[in-house]
Design an enzyme around this catalytic site. Structure first.
Site, PDB file in Angstrom:
ATOM      1  N   SER A   1       0.800  -1.233   0.000  1.00 47.75           N
ATOM      2  CA  SER A   1       0.000   0.000   0.000  1.00 47.75           C
ATOM      3  C   SER A   1       0.835   1.286   0.000  1.00 47.75           C
ATOM      4  O   SER A   1       0.511   2.215  -0.741  1.00 47.75           O
ATOM      5  CB  SER A   1      -0.970   0.007   1.186  1.00 47.75           C
ATOM      6  OG  SER A   1      -1.946  -0.979   0.996  1.00 47.75           O
TER       7      SER A   1
ATOM      8  N   THR B   1      -5.825  -3.528   8.159  1.00 54.12           N
ATOM      9  CA  THR B   1      -5.644  -4.884   7.650  1.00 54.12           C
ATOM     10  C   THR B   1      -5.634  -5.881   8.800  1.00 54.12           C
ATOM     11  O   THR B   1      -5.876  -5.532   9.961  1.00 54.12           O
ATOM     12  CB  THR B   1      -4.365  -4.962   6.768  1.00 54.12           C
ATOM     13  OG1 THR B   1      -4.329  -6.244   6.143  1.00 54.12           O
ATOM     14  CG2 THR B   1      -3.090  -4.767   7.587  1.00 54.12           C
TER      15      THR B   1
ATOM     16  N   LYS C   1      -9.638  -5.729  11.146  1.00 56.88           N
ATOM     17  CA  LYS C   1     -10.755  -5.230  10.333  1.00 56.88           C
ATOM     18  C   LYS C   1     -12.094  -5.320  11.056  1.00 56.88           C
ATOM     19  O   LYS C   1     -12.986  -4.502  10.821  1.00 56.88           O
ATOM     20  CB  LYS C   1     -10.835  -6.005   9.012  1.00 56.88           C
ATOM     21  CG  LYS C   1      -9.718  -5.670   8.041  1.00 56.88           C
ATOM     22  CD  LYS C   1      -9.932  -6.362   6.709  1.00 56.88           C
ATOM     23  CE  LYS C   1      -8.749  -6.168   5.793  1.00 56.88           C
ATOM     24  NZ  LYS C   1      -8.935  -6.733   4.469  1.00 56.88           N
TER      25      LYS C   1
ATOM     26  N   ASP D   1     -12.717  -3.208   0.132  1.00 52.78           N
ATOM     27  CA  ASP D   1     -12.286  -4.505  -0.430  1.00 52.78           C
ATOM     28  C   ASP D   1     -13.360  -5.061  -1.362  1.00 52.78           C
ATOM     29  O   ASP D   1     -13.058  -5.576  -2.447  1.00 52.78           O
ATOM     30  CB  ASP D   1     -12.062  -5.535   0.689  1.00 52.78           C
ATOM     31  CG  ASP D   1     -10.726  -5.343   1.391  1.00 52.78           C
ATOM     32  OD1 ASP D   1      -9.805  -4.800   0.771  1.00 52.78           O
ATOM     33  OD2 ASP D   1     -10.614  -5.744   2.565  1.00 52.78           O
TER      34      ASP D   1
ATOM     35  N   GLY E   1     -13.427 -20.344  -0.068  1.00 48.16           N
ATOM     36  CA  GLY E   1     -13.076 -19.716   1.204  1.00 48.16           C
ATOM     37  C   GLY E   1     -14.293 -19.153   1.905  1.00 48.16           C
ATOM     38  O   GLY E   1     -15.334 -18.889   1.272  1.00 48.16           O
TER      39      GLY E   1
ATOM     40  N   GLY F   1     -13.427 -17.073   4.938  1.00 49.77           N
ATOM     41  CA  GLY F   1     -12.808 -16.180   5.921  1.00 49.77           C
ATOM     42  C   GLY F   1     -13.188 -14.734   5.641  1.00 49.77           C
ATOM     43  O   GLY F   1     -14.185 -14.452   4.971  1.00 49.77           O
ATOM     44  N   GLY F   2     -12.359 -13.806   6.150  1.00 45.76           N
ATOM     45  CA  GLY F   2     -12.671 -12.380   6.019  1.00 45.76           C
ATOM     46  C   GLY F   2     -12.787 -11.922   4.576  1.00 45.76           C
ATOM     47  O   GLY F   2     -13.742 -11.220   4.213  1.00 45.76           O
ATOM     48  N   ALA F   3     -11.841 -12.315   3.739  1.00 50.80           N
ATOM     49  CA  ALA F   3     -11.847 -11.858   2.348  1.00 50.80           C
ATOM     50  C   ALA F   3     -13.044 -12.444   1.595  1.00 50.80           C
ATOM     51  O   ALA F   3     -13.694 -11.757   0.798  1.00 50.80           O
ATOM     52  CB  ALA F   3     -10.546 -12.262   1.663  1.00 50.80           C
TER      53      ALA F   3
ATOM     54  N   TYR G   1      -1.740 -12.070  -4.240  1.00 54.94           N
ATOM     55  CA  TYR G   1      -0.895 -11.367  -5.214  1.00 54.94           C
ATOM     56  C   TYR G   1       0.594 -11.555  -4.918  1.00 54.94           C
ATOM     57  O   TYR G   1       1.450 -11.042  -5.630  1.00 54.94           O
ATOM     58  CB  TYR G   1      -1.251  -9.875  -5.272  1.00 54.94           C
ATOM     59  CG  TYR G   1      -1.263  -9.180  -3.940  1.00 54.94           C
ATOM     60  CD1 TYR G   1      -0.097  -8.730  -3.357  1.00 54.94           C
ATOM     61  CD2 TYR G   1      -2.463  -8.978  -3.265  1.00 54.94           C
ATOM     62  CE1 TYR G   1      -0.107  -8.099  -2.135  1.00 54.94           C
ATOM     63  CE2 TYR G   1      -2.489  -8.354  -2.040  1.00 54.94           C
ATOM     64  CZ  TYR G   1      -1.302  -7.908  -1.476  1.00 54.94           C
ATOM     65  OH  TYR G   1      -1.323  -7.282  -0.254  1.00 54.94           O
TER      66      TYR G   1
HETATM   67  P1  NAP Z   1      -8.766 -15.753   6.694  1.00 55.27           P
HETATM   68  O1  NAP Z   1      -9.870 -14.959   7.258  1.00 55.27           O
HETATM   69  O2  NAP Z   1      -7.722 -16.310   7.589  1.00 55.27           O
HETATM   70  O3  NAP Z   1      -9.435 -16.991   5.874  1.00 55.27           O
HETATM   71  C1  NAP Z   1      -8.631 -18.021   5.360  1.00 55.27           C
HETATM   72  C2  NAP Z   1      -9.448 -18.917   4.439  1.00 55.27           C
HETATM   73  O4  NAP Z   1      -8.564 -19.862   3.847  1.00 55.27           O
HETATM   74  C3  NAP Z   1     -10.534 -19.731   5.158  1.00 55.27           C
HETATM   75  O5  NAP Z   1     -11.601 -19.929   4.293  1.00 55.27           O
HETATM   76  C4  NAP Z   1      -9.799 -21.049   5.453  1.00 55.27           C
HETATM   77  O6  NAP Z   1     -10.663 -22.152   5.550  1.00 55.27           O
HETATM   78  C5  NAP Z   1      -8.973 -21.205   4.191  1.00 55.27           C
HETATM   79  N1  NAP Z   1      -7.800 -22.025   4.425  1.00 55.27           N
HETATM   80  C6  NAP Z   1      -6.696 -21.691   5.130  1.00 55.27           C
HETATM   81  N2  NAP Z   1      -5.824 -22.723   5.118  1.00 55.27           N
HETATM   82  C7  NAP Z   1      -6.401 -23.721   4.400  1.00 55.27           C
HETATM   83  C8  NAP Z   1      -6.002 -25.052   4.036  1.00 55.27           C
HETATM   84  N3  NAP Z   1      -4.824 -25.543   4.416  1.00 55.27           N
HETATM   85  N4  NAP Z   1      -6.831 -25.792   3.281  1.00 55.27           N
HETATM   86  C9  NAP Z   1      -8.037 -25.300   2.882  1.00 55.27           C
HETATM   87  N5  NAP Z   1      -8.478 -24.067   3.206  1.00 55.27           N
HETATM   88  C10 NAP Z   1      -7.671 -23.282   3.950  1.00 55.27           C
HETATM   89  O7  NAP Z   1      -7.947 -14.920   5.593  1.00 55.27           O
HETATM   90  P2  NAP Z   1      -8.537 -13.762   4.660  1.00 55.27           P
HETATM   91  O8  NAP Z   1      -8.345 -12.449   5.284  1.00 55.27           O
HETATM   92  O9  NAP Z   1      -9.906 -14.150   4.235  1.00 55.27           O
HETATM   93  O10 NAP Z   1      -7.516 -13.811   3.403  1.00 55.27           O
HETATM   94  C11 NAP Z   1      -7.566 -14.867   2.468  1.00 55.27           C
HETATM   95  C12 NAP Z   1      -6.641 -14.567   1.299  1.00 55.27           C
HETATM   96  O11 NAP Z   1      -7.109 -13.436   0.560  1.00 55.27           O
HETATM   97  C13 NAP Z   1      -5.207 -14.222   1.731  1.00 55.27           C
HETATM   98  O12 NAP Z   1      -4.325 -14.901   0.895  1.00 55.27           O
HETATM   99  C14 NAP Z   1      -5.099 -12.723   1.505  1.00 55.27           C
HETATM  100  O13 NAP Z   1      -3.784 -12.331   1.163  1.00 55.27           O
HETATM  101  C15 NAP Z   1      -6.049 -12.530   0.324  1.00 55.27           C
HETATM  102  N6  NAP Z   1      -6.573 -11.152   0.260  1.00 55.27           N
HETATM  103  C16 NAP Z   1      -6.270 -10.402  -0.831  1.00 55.27           C
HETATM  104  C17 NAP Z   1      -6.766  -9.113  -0.940  1.00 55.27           C
HETATM  105  C18 NAP Z   1      -6.433  -8.281  -2.148  1.00 55.27           C
HETATM  106  O14 NAP Z   1      -6.603  -7.048  -2.115  1.00 55.27           O
HETATM  107  N7  NAP Z   1      -6.000  -8.885  -3.225  1.00 55.27           N
HETATM  108  C19 NAP Z   1      -7.578  -8.577   0.070  1.00 55.27           C
HETATM  109  C20 NAP Z   1      -7.882  -9.383   1.173  1.00 55.27           C
HETATM  110  C21 NAP Z   1      -7.368 -10.678   1.260  1.00 55.27           C
HETATM  111  P3  NAP Z   1     -11.353 -22.559   6.949  1.00 55.27           P
HETATM  112  O15 NAP Z   1     -12.498 -21.609   7.153  1.00 55.27           O
HETATM  113  O16 NAP Z   1     -11.801 -23.952   6.717  1.00 55.27           O
HETATM  114  O17 NAP Z   1     -10.294 -22.424   7.998  1.00 55.27           O
END
Ligand code: NAP
Length: 361
Positions: A96, A141, A145, A181, A214, A216-218, A310
């Site tokens: 950022s 971040t 959040k 986002d 997924g 999670g948060g994203a 990314y």
């Molecule tokens: P988070 O809240 O920790 O969620 C993680 C997700 O990944 C959950 O659905 C989790 O499943 C799954 N997961 C983790 N390890 C796994 C595994 N070994 N096998 C299968 N599923 C698995 O993280 P988040 O904030 O949502 O971020 C997720 C991704 O999005 C990250 O890589 C982040 O860098 C990316 N992101 C990118 C942007 C952008 O601007 N491009 C913005 C935000 C996030 P469970 O629920 O089963 O644990």
């Protein structure tokens, strides 16, 4: 409270203090012991700025009184040194500062984008500091959040729905929470020719089925964004099925279309015009993919694969997609668009997208 100095500016001090107390009391009963006076020197006239904090709120308010005419005046912060930054833990890896600073510089806005590493126990103080004059706001971040929702004064309806704030805007001593986002993802998809832009600037994806990997948060932000874009069908696939089901139930409260939850991609039934979005963290640190190659191979050739990750820029999932002749893109465009939307919220100006994009490459 008595003045201790005999300089001209302080000879009027007691009068001002009396007047200020009336103002302060009228404005939600500030206590006299909360009042902290100091002298602010403007170009033409000395001004006493009195800062008082209300016991029930952390926010400080500023009252400003002119020595010349004793009238209350607007306190204008020194805009030669504006601050904005990223609140999170960790923050060192973030892209950022690179593209936000390039945008401020390109528009000649004298702001500095800083990295504010903030452990949980410092979050309240950090958010409170954004109320100071000269602070435009912040990006938020992982892992804050959700926590900042209760620390801002007003929350945008989309951020409320998603339950996460990634952008804080400071205006006149108040803090406003937004989620950029979610629309950032839609603008990113639109950049690759997916969906249509409506007259009001929003993106419609009404002809698409979206497979969202997924919960999670994203993924949460993505699910509400996709529902708002009226996707024909939303399928949420997650390792822990109950999380996918929870998200599905929440999205379903505001969305009429069909939403399905799966815990195993093997159950996916390919449909035409599909967008697959990876919102898991799988692929970030290891050479693994959230979709088995044989599942991906079942999808039509017009399927678009969007990986929110990314870093690395080419994930295992994107490599698989390319091998199968599918179009795909990484999450840099989403990062760019969420940042551009935040920039506009802080400055009121259109973001210089080309400059920001160039600084990311
Ligand atoms: P988070 O809240 O920790 O969620 C993680 C997700 O990944 C959950 O659905 C989790 O499943 C799954 N997961 C983790 N390890 C796994 C595994 N070994 N096998 C299968 N599923 C698995 O993280 P988040 O904030 O949502 O971020 C997720 C991704 O999005 C990250 O890589 C982040 O860098 C990316 N992101 C990118 C942007 C952008 O601007 N491009 C913005 C935000 C996030 P469970 O629920 O089963 O644990």
């Amino acid at each position: 409270m008595k003045s201790r100095h005999a300089s001209p500016i302080y000879t009027l001090f007691d009068d001002f203090l009396t007047a200020l107390l009336a103002v302060a009391w009228a404005d939600k009963k500030a206590q006299s012991e909360d009042i902290v006076p100091y002298v602010h020197r403007c170009e033409k006239t000395d001004v006493i700025v009195i800062c008082y904090a209300q016991q029930v709120q952390y926010r400080k308010k500023w009252c400003c009184m002119s020595i010349d005419n004793k009238s209350l005046a607007q306190f204008t912060p020194n805009t030669s040194n504006l601050h904005v930054g990223l609140i999170g833990d960790p923050v060192a890896h973030s892209y950022s500062p690179r593209f936000q600073q390039a945008a401020f510089d390109a528009l000649g806005i004298p702001a500095c984008y800083e990295l504010w590493h903030t452990p949980a126990y410092e979050l309240l103080g950090r958010v409170r500091s954004l109320c100071n004059p000269g602070y435009l706001g912040a990006n938020v971040t992982i892992p804050h959040k959700e926590a900042v929702l209760s620390l801002v004064d007003k929350i945008d309806p989309l951020a409320t729905l998603i339950g996460a704030v990634n952008t804080i805007v400071h205006h006149d001593g108040y803090l406003y929470g937004y989620n950029t986002d979610a629309p950032g993802l839609l603008y990113a998809l639109h950049e690759y020719g997916l969906g249509t832009k409506q007259d009001d600037g929003t993106i419609s994806l009404k002809d698409y089925t979206v497979v969202l990997l997924g919960a999670g948060g994203a993924a949460r932000g993505a699910a509400f964004a996709l529902a708002g874009a009226h996707v024909a069908q939303l399928i949420i696939v997650n390792r822990h099925l109950e999380r996918a089901q929870q998200l599905m139930a929440q999205v379903q409260q505001t969305y009429n279309g069909p939403v399905f939850s799966l815990d195993d991609p093997q159950f996916l039934v390919p449909r035409a015009s599909t967008i697959i979005i990876n919102a898991t963290s799988l692929g970030m640190h290891e050479d693994s993919s959230p979709l088995p190659a044989e599942v991906l191979a079942r999808f039509d050739s017009d399927t678009f694969v969007y990986d929110m990750i990314y870093n690395p820029i080419q994930t295992h999932l994107l490599c698989q997609a390319r091998t199968m002749g599918l179009y795909g893109a990484n999450g840099l465009s989403m990062l760019l668009h969420q940042g551009a939307l935040a920039f506009t919220l802080w400055t009121g100006k259109p973001a210089p997208l080309d400059v920001m994009r160039a600084s990311l490459l």
